[in-house]
Each structure stands twice: as structure tokens, then as C-alpha cells.
Design a protein around this motif. Structure first.
Motif, PDB file in Angstrom:
ATOM      1  N   GLU A 202       0.827  -1.206   0.000  1.00  0.00           N
ATOM      2  CA  GLU A 202       0.000   0.000   0.000  1.00  0.00           C
ATOM      3  C   GLU A 202       0.866   1.263   0.000  1.00  0.00           C
ATOM      4  OE1 GLU A 202      -3.326   0.148   2.660  1.00  0.00           O
ATOM      5  OE2 GLU A 202      -3.565  -2.033   2.641  1.00  0.00           O
ATOM      6  N   ILE A 203       1.989   1.208   0.677  1.00  0.00           N
ATOM      7  CA  ILE A 203       2.932   2.333   0.630  1.00  0.00           C
ATOM      8  C   ILE A 203       3.387   2.568  -0.803  1.00  0.00           C
ATOM      9  CG2 ILE A 203       5.219   3.166   1.329  1.00  0.00           C
ATOM     10  CD1 ILE A 203       3.329   3.228   3.646  1.00  0.00           C
ATOM     11  N   TYR A 204       3.697   1.479  -1.509  1.00  0.00           N
ATOM     12  CA  TYR A 204       4.176   1.591  -2.893  1.00  0.00           C
ATOM     13  C   TYR A 204       3.133   2.227  -3.812  1.00  0.00           C
ATOM     14  CZ  TYR A 204       8.433  -1.214  -2.186  1.00  0.00           C
ATOM     15  OH  TYR A 204       9.671  -1.664  -1.806  1.00  0.00           O
ATOM     16  N   MET A 381      15.119   0.451   0.275  1.00  0.00           N
ATOM     17  CA  MET A 381      14.008   1.377   0.451  1.00  0.00           C
ATOM     18  C   MET A 381      13.076   0.909   1.559  1.00  0.00           C
ATOM     19  SD  MET A 381      11.098   2.625  -2.290  1.00  0.00           S
ATOM     20  CE  MET A 381      12.159   3.816  -3.124  1.00  0.00           C
ATOM     21  N   GLU A 382      12.747  -0.361   1.546  1.00  0.00           N
ATOM     22  CA  GLU A 382      11.848  -0.893   2.572  1.00  0.00           C
ATOM     23  C   GLU A 382      12.481  -0.827   3.959  1.00  0.00           C
ATOM     24  OE1 GLU A 382      10.234  -4.713   1.600  1.00  0.00           O
ATOM     25  OE2 GLU A 382       9.614  -4.082  -0.409  1.00  0.00           O
ATOM     26  N   ARG A 383      13.797  -1.011   4.030  1.00  0.00           N
ATOM     27  CA  ARG A 383      14.463  -0.900   5.330  1.00  0.00           C
ATOM     28  C   ARG A 383      14.329   0.517   5.880  1.00  0.00           C
ATOM     29  NH1 ARG A 383      17.905  -4.795   3.077  1.00  0.00           N
ATOM     30  NH2 ARG A 383      19.278  -3.252   2.103  1.00  0.00           N
ATOM     31  N   LYS A 384      14.460   1.509   5.009  1.00  0.00           N
ATOM     32  CA  LYS A 384      14.307   2.900   5.449  1.00  0.00           C
ATOM     33  C   LYS A 384      12.869   3.189   5.875  1.00  0.00           C
ATOM     34  CE  LYS A 384      18.152   4.678   2.675  1.00  0.00           C
ATOM     35  NZ  LYS A 384      18.552   5.547   1.538  1.00  0.00           N
ATOM     36  N   ILE A 385      11.920   2.622   5.152  1.00  0.00           N
ATOM     37  CA  ILE A 385      10.514   2.787   5.541  1.00  0.00           C
ATOM     38  C   ILE A 385      10.261   2.122   6.896  1.00  0.00           C
ATOM     39  CG2 ILE A 385       8.129   2.163   4.970  1.00  0.00           C
ATOM     40  CD1 ILE A 385       8.967   2.372   1.992  1.00  0.00           C
ATOM     41  N   SER A 386      10.851   0.958   7.118  1.00  0.00           N
ATOM     42  CA  SER A 386      10.618   0.228   8.363  1.00  0.00           C
ATOM     43  C   SER A 386      11.102   1.024   9.573  1.00  0.00           C
ATOM     44  CB  SER A 386      11.305  -1.139   8.321  1.00  0.00           C
ATOM     45  OG  SER A 386      12.705  -1.030   8.445  1.00  0.00           O
TER      46      SER A 386
END
Length: 400
Positions: A202-204, A381-386
């Protein structure tokens, strides 16, 4: 023998027993204070022979324990092998004149007002009364022998941990604070059971170019906070960036032109003046939130103490913008652009939202979400979002 299946009858019988009998011998898992039965117990405390109370899971209220500090007739089971879970209330005048209330009810306000409880009332004239009486005495005596008298220092230590544990107890019970609306069970709320993969998908949906810009805002905020000891040491444009106000920081830091991501406070005039004037109270408020590590409710309350002194009232958007910039892993900016959708998906009432409810009904719920508890990023990218996954709820719920 009589079966009691509703709280009105349970309370009525309990009050009768307290008045009718001279000797109380009880063993119960938990107890609370401040309710009418507790008041009656205190008024009749001379009748207490032996009372044993469990404190497992920190369900026994400190106020109950405090009333019986150093009382030799009231003891507490500290940490049993398993859970101390009896609910046995023996009332007697003499060996052949007694009644026993036994069942599911603890000595708590909820047990006698709103819980679904089932108890049996047994007396000395019932079949097998002598056997029941002796077995009950054995349970009460053995429990009492295992328990200890609480001292003032014992109580102080228990009270400290009890306060820490309350948010966990509330979230496990599905209460999330004292909301008047009956909460829906967490397992029925889609946002709380959403997996990390569903969350990130959903973020994407917002688009990777926008996500990169959002990440850059989080990175700039982190760099700014790490560059100084106190918020007030930042220059005017840096403070405005953190606060979600128009800033010229873009001339010196790439990406700072996106200051409005995660909550624009452009129209917050009083707040803007505080930031422009470099309010010492705003700086002190942010000092109460550590840059890393666990955040306790006490940190949040201390932040609010300074913030609301600087800006009295219910200014949730501005306070949570600051919180989300300092700790995007914990807080989300709650503003007019995202609160409708966020409250809708958490199935909570937006009306009357305030700072206390924000912590209890939003932050504690976020902490219990599947996607929050178990992030499984698969790329950079996902690591930064996490690392900013609470703040990134704005990406899901922004309606502008």
C-alpha cells in the motif's frame, strides 16, 4: 446450594455475607480498590482472619495493597509456579455456621458490576458440607502460608512496575485506554492484522518517486536532531523544517523543499510564532523524547507537559508533527489530512480526539499491529521505511 449468575445478585449476596458473619477467610487471584465492596471490607476489617491475594500479571490494584501494608492478616502471593487463581470466600461465625462463595469472581469492581461471572453459594447445611468446609480451609491455609506480608518498600516497587505494565494490560484486553465507545476486538480490525507485505504494498501505491522524497524528509530530520543537543540550537530554517513550516532550507539541503510531507503546519499561527521565537519550552519538550531506544508513556507525558505550557489547548497536529519528526518509528503526525482515514481504519471515534487518546488509541494500537511488530523489508528502500513505519501511515492515509 445456590447458583449465582448475574452481578446484581452476586453483589447483593456478598454484602449480606459481609454483614452477617464475623470471620472472613478468603483467597482470590486479584483485587481492586475504590469500589463499594472494598469500602465495606475496610469498614469490617476487624473481621478479617486470613485473606490471600495474587498479584500475578499486575492485575491487583496498588491501592488495595496499600491499604493492607504490614497487615498480618492480609498477605500476597508473589510469583507462584503457575498462576494463583482461586476465588474462594469463606464467611463464618462458628464451625457449624458458615457460608462459602466460590466461583469465577475476583474481588474486583468489574467482577461485581459488568463481568459475566458464575458462583456457587454453599452453606453448612448442604450435602457434604463438612467435607467442603475442611477442603476449603486447607486451600485457604496453604495459600496463606505461601504468601507474604507487604511492606512499604514492597508496595513502592510493585506500584512502579504496575504503572509500567498498565498499557500492556489494556492493549491485551482490547481497551486501549478509556474510550467510551465499545472497542472492536483487535483481530477484527484489518489495519492491526495487516502483514508487512500488505502494508508495504500500500505504501508503494503512492509511487516510488514520492516515497523517496518522503524518506529524504525523514533523513533530514534525523540529521538535524543528531547535529545538536537541543532543538533550540538549530537555526531558524532548520527548526521550521522540523516543525512543518515553510522554510528556505532547500537552498542548503537537497530535499528540504518537501518540508510539508508528514504534516504541513503552515496555517498554525500560534505554533509558527513559537518556532520563530525559538521557544525554550518547545525545545525542552523535544528533549524529553530520546533520539533512540524505547519510548515510555512517561516520556510522552513529559513532552506534553512542556508543549502544552507553551501552547495550551488541544493542538494535536503540531505536537505530533514534532514527535513524528524526532521519532518516526513511534509517532505519526495526526492532522486534518489523514485523521479521517486513520480513525476509520482503526475503527475509533475521531470526535473528541486529544493527546491522551492519541497515545492510548492510536500509538498503542500501532504497537500491536502485525506490520509494526514484524517488519520484513526486502530492499534498502523498505528498510528505510521500516525505520519510520509509524510516520509512514501518513502515506497510506493522506487525503489531499
Amino acid at each position: 446450594m445456590k447458583l449465582i449468575t448475574n452481578t446484581d445478585s452476586l453483589k447483593k449476596e456478598f454484602k449480606r455475607l459481609v454483614k452477617q458473619y464475623r470471620n472472613f477467610q478468603w483467597a482470590m487471584a486479584w483485587a481492586s480498590a475504590g469500589n463499594e465492596l472494598f469500602v465495606e471490607l475496610i469498614e469490617n476489617r476487624c473481621k478479617i482472619n486470613k485473606i490471600t491475594v495474587g498479584i500475578h500479571f499486575y492485575q491487583t490494584h496498588p491501592d488495595f495493597i496499600k491499604e493492607f501494608i504490614d497487615d498480618e492478616n492480609v498477605r500476597f502471593i508473589e510469583q507462584p509456579d503457575g498462576t494463583f487463581h482461586p476465588k474462594v470466600y469463606l464467611f463464618s461465625n462458628e464451625k457449624k455456621d458458615w457460608e462459602l462463595l466460590i466461583g469465577s469472581a475476583n474481588f474486583t469492581a468489574s467482577a461485581f458490576t459488568k463481568n459475566t461471572e458464575v458462583c456457587a453459594l454453599v452453606n453448612a447445611k448442604d450435602n457434604n458440607a463438612e467435607e467442603v468446609y475442611q477442603s476449603t480451609l486447607q486451600i485457604i491455609d496453604s495459600s496463606f502460608d505461601q504468601a507474604k506480608i507487604f511492606s512499604e518498600s514492597d508496595w513502592e516497587n510493585y506500584n512502579t512496575i504496575w504503572n509500567i505494565q498498565q498499557s500492556k494490560i489494556q492493549s491485551l484486553s482490547g481497551q486501549y485506554g478509556s474510550a467510551k465507545d465499545k472497542p472492536k476486538p483487535a483481530y477484527k480490525i484489518a489495519l492491526q492484522t495487516k502483514s508487512w507485505n500488505d502494508y508495504i504494498d500500500e505504501i508503494y501505491d503512492e509511487g516510488k518517486s514520492i516515497i523517496k522524497r518522503r524518506i529524504r524528509v525523514i533523513e533530514i530530520a534525523k540529521e538535524l536532531f543528531q547535529s545538536v543537543r537541543h532543538f533550540k540550537e538549530l537555526d531558524d530554517n532548520e527548526r521550521k523544517f522540523i516543525a512543518g513550516l515553510p522554510t528556505n532550507l532547500k537552498h542548503t539541503i537537497s530535499g528540504a523543499e518537501d518540508w510539508a510531507f508528514f504534516g504541513s503546519m503552515k496555517g498554525a499561527g500560534k505554533f509558527s510564532k513559537l518556532i520563530n521565537d525559538n521557544s525554550d519550552l518547545i525545545s525542552k519538550a523535544l528533549d524529553e523524547i530520546p533520539i533512540s531506544g524505547h519510548i515510555e508513556k512517561t516520556n510522552y507525558d513529559s513532552f506534553l507537559e512542556y508543549f502544552t505550557e507553551a501552547l495550551p489547548g488541544n493542538y494535536l497536529a503540531t505536537s505530533t508533527r514534532l514527535l513524528a519528526m524526532k521519532r518516526p518509528d513511534i509517532f505519526v503526525c495526526y492532522d486534518s489530512k489523514n485523521n479521517d482515514a486513520l480513525c476509520r481504519d482503526f475503527e475509533i471515534n475521531k470526535s473528541g480526539m486529544n493527546h491522551e487518546r492519541y497515545w492510548n488509541e492510536i500509538i498503542l494500537r500501532i504497537n500491536d499491529c502485525e506490520w509494526y511488530q514484524k517488519p520484513t523489508p526486502t530492499n534498502a528502500m523498505e528498510r528505510k521505511i521500516s525505520l519510520a513505519r509509524s510516520a509512514f501511515l501518513d502515506s497510506l492515509y493522506y487525503e489531499g
